[in-house]
Design an enzyme around this catalytic site. Structure first.
Site, PDB file in Angstrom:
ATOM      1  N   THR A 142      18.185  79.483  20.509  1.00  0.00           N
ATOM      2  CA  THR A 142      18.276  80.264  19.263  1.00  0.00           C
ATOM      3  C   THR A 142      19.704  80.797  19.153  1.00  0.00           C
ATOM      4  O   THR A 142      20.578  80.119  18.648  1.00  0.00           O
ATOM      5  CB  THR A 142      17.226  81.398  19.213  1.00  0.00           C
ATOM      6  OG1 THR A 142      17.279  82.157  20.423  1.00  0.00           O
ATOM      7  CG2 THR A 142      15.825  80.824  19.057  1.00  0.00           C
ATOM      8  N   LYS A 168      15.687  79.311  27.871  1.00  0.00           N
ATOM      9  CA  LYS A 168      16.485  79.790  26.749  1.00  0.00           C
ATOM     10  C   LYS A 168      16.444  81.308  26.768  1.00  0.00           C
ATOM     11  O   LYS A 168      15.476  81.929  27.206  1.00  0.00           O
ATOM     12  CB  LYS A 168      15.983  79.249  25.407  1.00  0.00           C
ATOM     13  CG  LYS A 168      14.615  79.720  24.938  1.00  0.00           C
ATOM     14  CD  LYS A 168      14.511  81.078  24.295  1.00  0.00           C
ATOM     15  CE  LYS A 168      15.489  81.286  23.167  1.00  0.00           C
ATOM     16  NZ  LYS A 168      15.295  82.665  22.565  1.00  0.00           N
ATOM     17  N   THR A 179      13.426  88.119  26.499  1.00  0.00           N
ATOM     18  CA  THR A 179      13.131  87.289  25.348  1.00  0.00           C
ATOM     19  C   THR A 179      13.553  85.904  25.694  1.00  0.00           C
ATOM     20  O   THR A 179      14.641  85.487  25.402  1.00  0.00           O
ATOM     21  CB  THR A 179      13.837  87.781  24.119  1.00  0.00           C
ATOM     22  OG1 THR A 179      12.859  87.971  23.154  1.00  0.00           O
ATOM     23  CG2 THR A 179      14.804  86.902  23.495  1.00  0.00           C
ATOM     24  N   GLU A 265      24.146  87.728  24.405  1.00  0.00           N
ATOM     25  CA  GLU A 265      24.719  87.780  23.062  1.00  0.00           C
ATOM     26  C   GLU A 265      25.988  88.623  23.043  1.00  0.00           C
ATOM     27  O   GLU A 265      25.952  89.826  23.323  1.00  0.00           O
ATOM     28  CB  GLU A 265      23.685  88.334  22.075  1.00  0.00           C
ATOM     29  CG  GLU A 265      22.564  87.347  21.809  1.00  0.00           C
ATOM     30  CD  GLU A 265      21.445  87.924  20.970  1.00  0.00           C
ATOM     31  OE1 GLU A 265      20.619  87.120  20.500  1.00  0.00           O
ATOM     32  OE2 GLU A 265      21.384  89.153  20.778  1.00  0.00           O
ATOM     33  N   ASN A 388      23.195  90.428  16.001  1.00  0.00           N
ATOM     34  CA  ASN A 388      21.850  90.943  15.699  1.00  0.00           C
ATOM     35  C   ASN A 388      21.730  91.567  14.333  1.00  0.00           C
ATOM     36  O   ASN A 388      20.640  91.648  13.768  1.00  0.00           O
ATOM     37  CB  ASN A 388      21.442  91.904  16.810  1.00  0.00           C
ATOM     38  CG  ASN A 388      21.043  91.157  18.065  1.00  0.00           C
ATOM     39  OD1 ASN A 388      19.955  90.605  18.140  1.00  0.00           O
ATOM     40  ND2 ASN A 388      21.937  91.106  19.035  1.00  0.00           N
ATOM     41  N   THR A 393      19.636  86.085   8.692  1.00  0.00           N
ATOM     42  CA  THR A 393      20.279  85.503   7.494  1.00  0.00           C
ATOM     43  C   THR A 393      21.013  84.226   7.825  1.00  0.00           C
ATOM     44  O   THR A 393      21.112  83.816   8.947  1.00  0.00           O
ATOM     45  CB  THR A 393      21.262  86.507   6.902  1.00  0.00           C
ATOM     46  OG1 THR A 393      22.208  86.901   7.907  1.00  0.00           O
ATOM     47  CG2 THR A 393      20.537  87.720   6.380  1.00  0.00           C
TER      48      THR A 393
END
Length: 393
Positions: A142, A168, A179, A265, A388, A393
């Protein structure tokens, strides 16, 4: 390095948007003994609810997984879609529906585009003849920036076997678990009840000692399939072969867990947090996770600021037993704190130099006992907020 009896496939189903692989399939030519660990979040995605029920039988022959849509908080429709996805794959493979595990990752609260999945499943099954585990690892990404895979080759009674895993995860990473999705396959023959035990222990020693941002997802799933097609005598608890399997399985999972942290991230740092000298292992882990999850500590790492006070504050509120007058703290080999007090001199300058590295260790010695624990974390950057803020979007 092939894993006997396993086939893999990945295709584009345009689950969220076109232009990338987002539907993967792992298939064992024979039913495999299986075990799983799932999210502890009380808000569980439909595939997790289904997976928890099915893993009770200890068998699995196929895993179908999509990215781009979590199929979480989707009510009865979500459960129906998870079951239909399973049924479509089972029919395509000619196997029982009950031995198919379903997994999803992505945006929460949106229903799966089932018309696209229905169209993609035949291509997915057909692709087993030419697909690869690497393809599946890319299909489950992702916000990941790279695919995560690890492989080990071992022996049991002189018979070679392979353990291979993919995972992942980059955000919403914290026990229990993270997650993340992780799928491990092995052609070793392993006794199912012991596999369940050792897989749970291995998850605790890997995916449950990492943190990127302190969030726990609705979809966390970690599965292992052992199909026995290597031909080794069945590995059982209490043997030398069992200890080899345990150590190699833990090595695969820990390598995958560390890859997740490195791909956090917006992360620019990979940090090992070690607590020594705690009154117990439980205390050591409490203190280590408090440091790893502290936003103030993580932003200091990003700013390359040797702000050791934030680390001591996190240890102090962790719930671990602490004597503030005994604590020692190091950035790599630079001692910042002795007996709870800053060491002075040029320690600040040297400590800041350590924090400029992409990877470094923080060690805290509580001087109270023999308890030790190590966890892995990343820094918290501007880019994390940007990723995040724009995720949907």
């Amino acid at each position: 390095m092939p894993v006997k009896g396993f086939k893999f496939s990945a295709v584009e189903a345009a689950v969220k948007k076109p232009g990338r692989l987002d539907l993967g399939l792992i298939f064992s030519e024979v039913p495999a003994v299986a075990a799983g660990v799932f999210t502890t979040n009380k808000v569980k995605a439909a595939p997790v609810v289904l997976g928890i029920e099915r893993i009770k039988d200890g068998l699995c022959q196929a895993i179908v997984v999509n990215s781009g849509n979590a199929n979480a908080c989707t009510g009865i429709r979500g459960m129906d879609d998870a079951r239909e996805t399973s049924r479509l794959v089972a029919e395509g493979l000619g196997i029982a529906d009950e031995v198919v595990q379903v997994a999803s990752t992505g945006v929460i609260g949106q229903v799966l585009p089932m018309e696209r999945l229905r169209a993609a499943v035949p291509k997915l099954v057909e692709g087993l003849e030419s697909g690869s585990l690497d393809g599946v690892s890319r299909a489950i990404m992702t916000t990941d920036t790279f695919a995560k895979m690890e492989i080990r080759q071992c022996e049991a009674a002189g018979v070679p076997y392979t353990i291979a895993g993919i995972a992942k995860g980059a955000g919403m990473i914290m026990p229990n678990m993270a997650t993340m999705l992780a799928f491990i396959v092995t052609d070793a023959a392993v006794e199912q009840s012991w596999l369940k035990k050792v897989f749970s222990e291995s998850n605790d020693a890997s995916f449950n000692i990492i943190s990127v941002d302190g969030d726990t997802s609705t979809n966390d799933t970690s599965l292992i399939l052992a199909n026995g097609m290597a031909g080794n005598p069945t590995i059982r608890e209490g043997t030398g072969d069992a200890e080899t399997f345990r150590s190699q399985l833990q090595a695969v999972l820990l390598a995958l867990a560390q890859q997740i942290v490195r791909d956090g991230e917006g992360a620019t740092k990979f940090v090992e947090i070690s607590i020594k000298g705690a009154q117990s292992v439980a205390d050591a882990k409490k203190a280590a996770m408090a440091v790893a999850n502290s936003s103030l500590v993580k932003t200091a790492f990003f700013g390359q600021d040797a702000n050791w006070g934030r680390i001591l504050a996190a240890v102090g509120y962790s719930g671990a037993e602490v004597d503030a007058d005994r604590i020692e703290l190091f950035f790599d080999d630079v001692q910042m704190v002795r007996n709870g007090v800053f060491t002075g001199g040029n320690a600040e300058e040297k400590g800041s130099e350590v924090l400029k590295r992409k990877e470094f260790a923080v060690t805290v010695d509580l001087k109270l006992g023999q308890g030790e624990a190590t966890v892995y974390t990343s820094d918290l950057s501007y880019e994390y907020v940007k990723i995040n803020a724009d995720y949907r979007t």
